[in-house]
Design a protein around this motif. Sequence first.
Motif, mmCIF file in Angstrom:
data_model
loop_
_atom_site.group_PDB
_atom_site.id
_atom_site.type_symbol
_atom_site.label_atom_id
_atom_site.label_comp_id
_atom_site.label_asym_id
_atom_site.label_seq_id
_atom_site.Cartn_x
_atom_site.Cartn_y
_atom_site.Cartn_z
ATOM 1 N N GLN A 64 39.903 9.347 -37.976
ATOM 2 C CA GLN A 64 39.052 10.361 -37.357
ATOM 3 C C GLN A 64 39.058 10.277 -35.843
ATOM 4 O O GLN A 64 39.152 11.296 -35.168
ATOM 5 C CB GLN A 64 37.629 10.248 -37.907
ATOM 6 N N LEU A 65 38.933 9.088 -35.294
ATOM 7 C CA LEU A 65 39.018 8.945 -33.842
ATOM 8 C C LEU A 65 40.315 8.226 -33.515
ATOM 9 O O LEU A 65 40.514 7.072 -33.891
ATOM 10 C CB LEU A 65 37.827 8.154 -33.298
ATOM 11 N N MET A 66 41.177 8.924 -32.796
ATOM 12 C CA MET A 66 42.467 8.366 -32.441
ATOM 13 C C MET A 66 42.638 8.371 -30.931
ATOM 14 O O MET A 66 42.304 9.353 -30.260
ATOM 15 C CB MET A 66 43.596 9.185 -33.083
ATOM 16 N N ASN A 67 43.145 7.273 -30.395
ATOM 17 C CA ASN A 67 43.557 7.215 -28.995
ATOM 18 C C ASN A 67 45.078 7.240 -28.989
ATOM 19 O O ASN A 67 45.735 6.273 -29.383
ATOM 20 C CB ASN A 67 43.039 5.940 -28.324
ATOM 21 N N TYR A 68 45.638 8.346 -28.516
ATOM 22 C CA TYR A 68 47.089 8.495 -28.501
ATOM 23 C C TYR A 68 47.699 8.003 -27.191
ATOM 24 O O TYR A 68 48.729 8.498 -26.762
ATOM 25 C CB TYR A 68 47.469 9.947 -28.759
ATOM 26 N N GLY A 69 47.046 7.012 -26.596
ATOM 27 C CA GLY A 69 47.608 6.357 -25.418
ATOM 28 C C GLY A 69 47.144 6.919 -24.095
ATOM 29 O O GLY A 69 47.925 6.962 -23.136
ATOM 30 N N ASP A 70 45.867 7.347 -23.998
ATOM 31 C CA ASP A 70 45.362 7.873 -22.734
ATOM 32 C C ASP A 70 45.526 6.827 -21.642
ATOM 33 O O ASP A 70 45.044 5.703 -21.772
ATOM 34 C CB ASP A 70 43.884 8.258 -22.874
ATOM 35 N N PRO A 71 46.215 7.164 -20.537
ATOM 36 C CA PRO A 71 46.511 6.169 -19.508
ATOM 37 C C PRO A 71 45.280 5.642 -18.776
ATOM 38 O O PRO A 71 45.347 4.576 -18.153
ATOM 39 C CB PRO A 71 47.439 6.920 -18.540
ATOM 40 N N ALA A 72 44.166 6.375 -18.834
ATOM 41 C CA ALA A 72 42.956 5.938 -18.136
ATOM 42 C C ALA A 72 41.989 5.191 -19.050
ATOM 43 O O ALA A 72 40.927 4.755 -18.595
ATOM 44 C CB ALA A 72 42.245 7.141 -17.518
ATOM 45 N N TRP A 73 42.351 5.017 -20.320
ATOM 46 C CA TRP A 73 41.403 4.472 -21.280
ATOM 47 C C TRP A 73 40.967 3.047 -20.954
ATOM 48 O O TRP A 73 39.776 2.726 -20.979
ATOM 49 C CB TRP A 73 41.964 4.526 -22.697
ATOM 50 N N ASN A 74 41.887 2.162 -20.661
ATOM 51 C CA ASN A 74 41.528 0.762 -20.457
ATOM 52 C C ASN A 74 40.555 0.582 -19.291
ATOM 53 O O ASN A 74 39.571 -0.159 -19.394
ATOM 54 C CB ASN A 74 42.776 -0.092 -20.238
ATOM 55 N N SER A 75 40.817 1.266 -18.193
ATOM 56 C CA SER A 75 39.911 1.146 -17.048
ATOM 57 C C SER A 75 38.559 1.789 -17.359
ATOM 58 O O SER A 75 37.511 1.301 -16.921
ATOM 59 C CB SER A 75 40.531 1.784 -15.803
ATOM 60 N N PHE A 76 38.573 2.877 -18.148
ATOM 61 C CA PHE A 76 37.320 3.498 -18.563
ATOM 62 C C PHE A 76 36.489 2.537 -19.407
ATOM 63 O O PHE A 76 35.282 2.376 -19.187
ATOM 64 C CB PHE A 76 37.601 4.775 -19.347
ATOM 65 N N ALA A 77 37.121 1.904 -20.384
ATOM 66 C CA ALA A 77 36.389 0.989 -21.267
ATOM 67 C C ALA A 77 35.806 -0.168 -20.473
ATOM 68 O O ALA A 77 34.662 -0.604 -20.708
ATOM 69 C CB ALA A 77 37.316 0.478 -22.363
ATOM 70 N N THR A 78 36.557 -0.676 -19.516
ATOM 71 C CA THR A 78 36.051 -1.767 -18.683
ATOM 72 C C THR A 78 34.877 -1.302 -17.842
ATOM 73 O O THR A 78 33.846 -1.997 -17.744
ATOM 74 C CB THR A 78 37.170 -2.296 -17.765
ATOM 75 N N LYS A 79 34.990 -0.128 -17.221
ATOM 76 C CA LYS A 79 33.902 0.392 -16.390
ATOM 77 C C LYS A 79 32.652 0.637 -17.217
ATOM 78 O O LYS A 79 31.530 0.409 -16.750
ATOM 79 C CB LYS A 79 34.346 1.678 -15.693
#
Length: 395
Positions: A39-54
């Motif tokens: 249902q929730l898929m991350n298809y490799g968003d380039p900003a995801w890792n920095s978003f999760a950390t922030k």
Amino acid sequence: MKINKYLSVTALCWLMSCCVEPVKTPSSASPVAGNPDGQLMNYGDPAWNSFATKLTQSRESKVHLFQLGDSHTAADLMSGPLRDHFQQKYGDGGPGFISPLPVPGNRYSHVHFSRDSGWALTTSRKNSGQNFSLGGNIAQPIREQNQASFSLTDGQASLHVQALYRTQGNSELKLQNVSHPLKDTGGQWVFSPSYNINSPVSFSLSSQGNPALGGWMLTRPGGGVILSAAGINGAQISMLNKWQSGWQQTLAQLQPDMVILAYGTNEAFNDDLDINAYQTLLTEQVSMLRRQLPDTVIMLIGPGSSVMHKQAAQCAAREPAKLRAVVAAQRDVARQEKLLFWDWYSFMGGPCGIDRWAERGLARPDRVHLSADGYKKSADALWEQFDALVESTAH
């Protein structure tokens, strides 16, 4: 939400107003869900890792999620509980972006508008060629003596307030009868400086300079999460083309960390929809956001289950003919453009899942919109899956 000719505006206004109160359902009335892993898929968003950390550091700095969508968003019955989840865990950064004046059929879970006088409101729901900006609403004073107000419904008072405005000359904004100059913008939309003020907020606008308001940005001091919800009843992704070409730059002024596009229901009700053209348009909108906001996560929320022909006996005839194709197109765009995608249709149980939700009091009789409990259950599911994805990334 206007679904072509099948739902009248009157019926929809009634629908949105009666959605405010939760429908009580037995605790055993849980929806039938699809495969949670898909249902929730991350298809490799380039900003995801920095978003999760922030996000995990949000007590020190704000994290802003901005959702654009149709009536599911306009009611704030799903984005509202989702906002609550984020703010309970990561801190309350404020209500976010709201319309300049009350818009018929729209509501905000934490903001209430009082009556206004001396104003004219134009919305992009029915109008074109009005130089609309972010949110698709324009409020203009029609006489010098104008007034309006809004207040927070959660009892908290302290706010930072910014006005989205445009003028053709210097003008003046009054907040709580305190005057604030608005510089000439040459007719372009900009955000004012941030003003510290307590709720309730009364305001008026000088007619000098032919000014207009496009919305308000409401934040709280300190860190925390903001989830702005800018929905328009009946909207499709093509609605964004009715706004001026620079609306993405206006959005960029708010420095969103995530943009959520929650469209698809109205497209699915269009029997003449060209799926290839739709997929191309969605890709173009995503690409424009990427160019303007390269460090921002983008998530698509697909349409939920719905029924178009309630008298039909077989599910294939009851559902909008284009519904599954719209879901598939959104997933394809998410995969190709490296976005996040939440399959709301799958969570609701797939084909004609909304029928089972309606039997349990979780969907409205129109078989398109949900009850407040149904929207909350959807928000709870999205939050649980999103939170798990953040935790797995941050750790």
